[in-house]
Design a protein around this motif. Structure first.
Motif: not given
Length: 213
Positions: A124, A177, A179, A182
């Motif tokens: 990111v 992934f 959150q 991100l």
């Protein structure tokens, strides 16, 4: 007789990249270890860790002003530079507030992002040039050149490829992934983009730049 300068600028630049890369790698390791030591991303002490890191940077700056020497160029095998205390006025302080706020916010958000998942957080964070290009185009009217735009997918894709994790069961590679990584990674990119643009605007003022030294 001229004072010795040290290594040529081309060699110094290469060494700066090497030390930056090595330092960034060790920082990520120590940052992860620090967050784990205080209980991880859900312990509520991430902001404390980020603030203490900035505190160390503040002490470093104070020491440089006291001894009046900036040792950074030693990493490029060049002689250190003189570092005088900035002769700024209250107007200069007001102009630096946006840069200071964005710098602190970008750092804090980065610590949160890397605390979520270091590898996904790096992916990111690799999108920072994309946010920078967008911010410069929309808010400052400075669109990046086509070659720079063409480099953006390569940068992000390269970091994503390097961050792939191998699944011990299937043997395949995939991204994990997260959150937290991100959300805070994107916030960090946004603040960093505004910081870069505001810093460039601040230093374009020759009077202010001269007073900062």
């Amino acid at each position: 007789m001229a004072s010795p300068k040290g290594a040529p600028d081309s060699v110094a630049l290469l060494l700066f990249f090497v030390f930056w890369y090595a330092g960034n790698m060790k920082y990520n390791e120590y940052n992860t270890a620090s967050l784990n030591a205080v209980g991880g991303k859900t312990a509520g002490l991430t902001m404390t860790v980020a603030t203490m890191q900035l505190g160390v940077c503040a002490v470093y700056a104070l020491v440089m002003w006291i001894v009046k020497i900036n040792p950074a160029k030693l990493f490029g095998l060049q002689m250190p530079e003189k570092q005088n205390l900035p002769k700024i006025n209250k107007d200069d302080i007001g102009k630096t507030l946006p840069v200071g706020f964005c710098s602190a916010a970008a750092h804090a958000c980065t610590v949160f992002a890397l605390g979520g998942d270091p590898l996904f957080g790096q992916i990111v964070k690799a999108g920072e040039p994309v946010l920078s290009a967008l911010v410069n185009t929309v808010f400052y009217g400075k669109r990046p050149s086509n070659p720079k735009i063409g480099c953006l997918p390569i940068i992000v894709g390269g970091v994503a490829f390097a961050s792939l994790k191998k699944n011990a069961v299937t043997g395949g590679y995939a991204l994990k992934f997260d959150q937290t990584a991100l959300v805070f990674g994107m916030l960090a990119n946004s603040f960093a983009a505004f910081k870069g643009s505001e810093s460039k605007k601040l230093m374009s003022d020759k009077g202010t730049a001269g007073r900062f030294g």
